[in-house]
Design a protein around this motif. Sequence first.
Motif, PDB file in Angstrom:
ATOM      1  N   GLY A  36       0.830  -1.206   0.000  1.00  0.00           N
ATOM      2  CA  GLY A  36       0.000   0.000   0.000  1.00  0.00           C
ATOM      3  C   GLY A  36       0.861   1.250   0.000  1.00  0.00           C
ATOM      4  N   ALA A  37       1.914   1.221   0.839  1.00  0.00           N
ATOM      5  CA  ALA A  37       2.817   2.375   0.903  1.00  0.00           C
ATOM      6  C   ALA A  37       3.534   2.566  -0.436  1.00  0.00           C
ATOM      7  N   LEU A  38       3.965   1.449  -1.020  1.00  0.00           N
ATOM      8  CA  LEU A  38       4.678   1.520  -2.308  1.00  0.00           C
ATOM      9  C   LEU A  38       3.783   2.140  -3.385  1.00  0.00           C
ATOM     10  N   ILE A  39       2.529   1.662  -3.447  1.00  0.00           N
ATOM     11  CA  ILE A  39       1.604   2.185  -4.456  1.00  0.00           C
ATOM     12  C   ILE A  39       1.388   3.688  -4.247  1.00  0.00           C
ATOM     13  N   TRP A  40       1.259   4.070  -2.986  1.00  0.00           N
ATOM     14  CA  TRP A  40       1.032   5.496  -2.698  1.00  0.00           C
ATOM     15  C   TRP A  40       2.213   6.331  -3.218  1.00  0.00           C
ATOM     16  N   PHE A  41       3.413   5.840  -2.926  1.00  0.00           N
ATOM     17  CA  PHE A  41       4.596   6.588  -3.393  1.00  0.00           C
ATOM     18  C   PHE A  41       4.627   6.624  -4.921  1.00  0.00           C
TER      19      PHE A  41
END
Lengths: 78, 610
Positions: free
Chosen positions: B467-472
């Motif tokens: 989720g964090a990766l996608i957000w970045f």
Amino acid sequence: MNISLSEAGLNERCIIEKIDAPIEEKLRLYDFGFMPERFVMPMYASFLKGIRAYMIKGTLIALRQECSDKISVRLCDE
Amino acid sequence: MSDFVVALAGNPNVGKSTLFNALTGLKQHTGNWSGKTVECAEGKFEFCGKNFRVVDLPGIYSFYSDSAEEKAAKEYILSQRADMVIVVADASCLERNLNLCLQAMDMFDDVVLCLNFMDEAQKHGIGIDEKRLSDILGIPVICTSARQGEGVDKVREAAFDISENDLSINPFKAEIMHKGEEERSLGYMHLSEEICRSVCVKNNKGFEFQKKIDSIILSPKLGIPVIILFLTILFFITAKLANYPSQFLGFVFSLAGVKLSSILDVLKVSSAVKSLVLDGIYGTTSFVVSVMLPPMAVFFPLFTFLEECGFLPRIAFSLDGVFKKVNANGKQAITSMMALGCNAAAITNCRIIGTKRERFIAVLTNNFIPCNGRFPLIIVLSSVFIADGKGFLTALAVVGFLVLSVCIMILTSLFLSKTFLKGEVSSFVLELPPYRRPQIKKIVVRSILDRTVFVMGRSITAAMPAGALIWFLQNISADGTPLMLHIAHFFDAPARIMGLDGIILASFFIGFPANETVLPVIFMCMGGMNNVGEIADMGAFAAVLAQNGWTHITAVCTILFSICHFPCATALATIKKETRSFIYTAFAFFMPVAVGFMLCTIANFILNLF
């Protein structure tokens, strides 16, 4: 008259005469109870005919035809 | 002082792992089929202040066998690392099981015979005079029903007494271990028969019911339709029941999301951090838990129910003809069924297949059977795009995809057996165990607490960084365009040929650590996480996908690629461990991708014609 186990009809009670298989396979069959002078009965056949389930010593054991071909039996009624 | 080591040996499927779990409180995998335990497992228990280490060995028919699947147990026993051996035997077929006990007694002095499944034996009209058996063998004989926990304390007591030298053991020695292979094998069997004749009474009750069921399930005409019927019912229940917890969890996460937002406001975090936490990490994780988890939580107990009944080996029996035609081992059907739970576990279990050639075929093609991490995607997309939310049609669609996956696995097995893994088909002997009544409470508790919670933990661990990766990727730009769009653009050309788009294909790669994160990642990349509460609402879910250009064709191709794509990280690591080859591991990665590419392209072409 002896026939191979694969030729015995379903629900025909047979007595094992001998097993003509390589020693490793023969020992494995002994472990499952397929030994000379023991009763065996073909119970079920799969839809592609290659494998059948046999009742031996109160247990259902499935063998492919290549394996049951190596087990000579005589029919009990003879 | 070092622990007293107790080895549990015995034929496959006699309840060694159940006894091991009862003794140690651990949770080894149990089920009603031969070959579940493929590695030695260790656990401990304490009794009267003394520490015992218990080793659960894989099932073994004979200590003199050279078969690969029995190697671990045989080597352990012969290494004399155990202080005592408990031979676990199935009381309902003692004659065959006693063989191994006699062999153990010729090698060891401290042997105990544990007659397990005594309840079952009594039900079938089999009586055993254990006192007389103990006198003949010269070793302690303990009657147990390990599933009910009966007699387990007696096993502990016997282990303690032997460790303290308080038990007089004078094992009968057949002393035929040095004879020729055949003579020795027959000798042990004859001796077993002779002993059983003097201690066993048989009435052969209770087998009629089993025969009636087997006459349907093992029937050449009804066998396969019955398997399909069972699976359809299984997926129907899964699709139907999973909706309720899914909606409930969606509601809970929606409320919790509002609370979390307020907390972040109070903490005065920047809007970027708030978006990262809420839209990225929280959004993806809540999707995984509320949409992907409920189908697993329903599916696991149902699948375990079939496993405990003794259904799996019967499926292997019915499907063996097909596997034989493609020169593969019939046990591959069992490992394929296991893959419905977890591909990595199923790949490890391929060790039950004796020859390297057939084992490698089973390992390399196992991934074509979708695991529990992929089933929610197949169920959700089938429900929304194919079955219009109707439970029975969803179940039929899912079973259709499952049948297709089995066909693909069989065809790739054929390809491998004709090319890289040529060879003769080995002999195949399969024990069809008696049907056993599953312990419903235990199944539900074990499936939900052990398996589902374990999978959820793994999923959340993978979903949060994803989720964090996608957000970045969505919020960091290069040349004025978000990185996610650059990646999507990179994958877009091949994806379009396959009936997908760049985002979907990229999501499969981002979901590599855990398959259950693929759909949440797709959804998040489409910006569908604005209202977590709507996630579990299939209508809203379909609407978000439709807004992003999804059609029935996109859904079908996504399902097909979910079936035919690279194994997840855990499964791939297991393939490396089992094959010990980088080449085969790379092959296991690229082969399904190539098959998936071809299949999706063909499906896209055909479906676009209508």
